[in-house]
Scaffold this active site. Structure first.
Site, PDB file in Angstrom:
ATOM      1  NE  ARG A  67       3.735  10.038  -4.213  1.00  0.00           N
ATOM      2  CZ  ARG A  67       2.488   9.622  -4.096  1.00  0.00           C
ATOM      3  NH1 ARG A  67       1.986   9.380  -2.903  1.00  0.00           N
ATOM      4  NH2 ARG A  67       1.723   9.461  -5.154  1.00  0.00           N
ATOM      5  CD  GLU A  73       5.893   3.757  -0.099  1.00  0.00           C
ATOM      6  OE1 GLU A  73       5.112   3.379  -1.000  1.00  0.00           O
ATOM      7  OE2 GLU A  73       5.635   4.686   0.676  1.00  0.00           O
ATOM      8  CG  HIS A 111       1.797   4.360  -0.006  1.00  0.00           C
ATOM      9  ND1 HIS A 111       2.809   4.690  -0.882  1.00  0.00           N
ATOM     10  CD2 HIS A 111       0.810   5.268  -0.229  1.00  0.00           C
ATOM     11  CE1 HIS A 111       2.453   5.744  -1.605  1.00  0.00           C
ATOM     12  NE2 HIS A 111       1.233   6.110  -1.219  1.00  0.00           N
TER      13      HIS A 111
END
Length: 319
Positions: A228, A257, A276
């Site tokens: 994370r 993000e 990600h």
């Protein structure tokens, strides 16, 4: 019949997850998450549903308060820090995740990022595209020490792959498993002795890697984060890279993000940045989506749901 909202962007009408939910008599509503939503949109979506399968977009206390029929939220992934668990419990909403569904995908991506750092692949390919012929000083993984912070499913899978590469594995965790062929150490020892530090712990309140942690690392060490973005103090990391406190970093996740194009980390040649996607292989997506749907089906039928985070607390609140 219940209405199930699906916002995970790789799940689509007519796919296996959609078919599974409909086969159990439920109606599905698809609204793929593609970045931040307009104010009120997610709240309105949740308000009309009995269950939701979501990726990592926020579910706040206000959204939960406005969704009286909502009974279960299933994350098609591992982390659930984007969901207000306390508020969900207060409203009797069960929250589930899919632990382990993407562990092999995350582990493989972690090793890919380790290799990119060790062999400075990003810097090299960029140089070749510019017409240069870089011959960087690089190192091999065999004989290096990997420090893993956290021992969930992905951390275990990374340790297995690291052993195959001939690495020494150190682990810092509050839940050691004596059956694993690793060395358990405190976090400070791990930071000081590791050539690579990889994050696989659950996100908490404060960053795991801050200025003090970075200062403990070797100047030749690399940080890898596939967990994370909140686990790393990005400002401190920028300073550490500029000051050569550490050699580089590989980041699959960011605090915001997608990151701002002006984020200084994106301009640093010693930073490998990806979007990600560590857990986003087609196999992992299939497993995670199916697991999330099965949790929803079980919860709506009044059965125990796999991956339930707050099941006991919710059960206590129900009449």
């Amino acid at each position: 019949m219940a209405t199930v909202l699906i916002t995970t962007d790789y799940l689509h009408p007519g796919d296996d997850v959609d078919t599974l939910l409909r086969a159990h008599g439920h109606e599905t509503v698809h609204s793929p998450a593609a970045g931040p939503r307009p104010d009120g949109e997610m709240a309105a979506l949740l308000a009309g549903c009995d269950a939701a399968v979501i990726a990592s977009e926020p579910v706040t206390a206000a959204m939960l308060a406005a969704a009286p029929s909502l009974r279960v939220i299933a994350r098609s992934g591992v982390g659930y820090d984007s969901i207000d668990i306390e508020a969900a419990t207060a409203h009797g909403v069960l929250v589930c995740n899919t632990p382990g569904a993407n562990r092999h995908a995350v582990a493989e991506m972690t090793l890919a990022l380790l290799l990119m750092c060790a062999r400075r692949i990003g810097e090299t390919t960029d140089g070749v595209r510019r017409g240069e012929w870089p011959r960087h000083d690089t190192r091999q993984l065999r004989g290096a020490t990997l420090g893993i912070i956290g021992l969930g499913p992905s951390g275990r899978a990374v340790a297995d792959l690291a052993h195959a590469f001939g690495m020494t594995v150190l682990i810092s965790t509050g839940h050691p498993d004596p059956a694993l062929d690793v060395t358990y150490v405190d976090r400070t020892t791990l930071l000081r002795e590791s050539d690579f530090v990889s994050l696989h712990a659950r996100a908490g309140g404060a960053p795991v890697i801050d200025a003090a942690a970075l200062a403990e690392m070797k100047p030749s060490a690399y940080l890898v984060n596939t967990a994370r973005g909140s686990m790393v103090d990005e400002d401190a990391l920028v300073d550490a890279l500029r000051d050569h406190t550490i050699a580089g970093a590989a980041l699959d996740v960011f605090a915001i993000e997608p990151p701002d194009p002006d984020n200084p980390l994106l301009a640093m040649p010693t930073v490998v940045a990806t979007s990600h996607l560590a857990g986003q292989t087609r196999e992992a997506r299939t497993d995670a989506g199916t697991a999330a749907a099965e949790s929803v089906i079980a919860a709506l039928a009044g059965r125990p749901a796999a991956g339930a985070i707050n099941e006991s607390a919710v059960a206590k609140r129900r009449p």
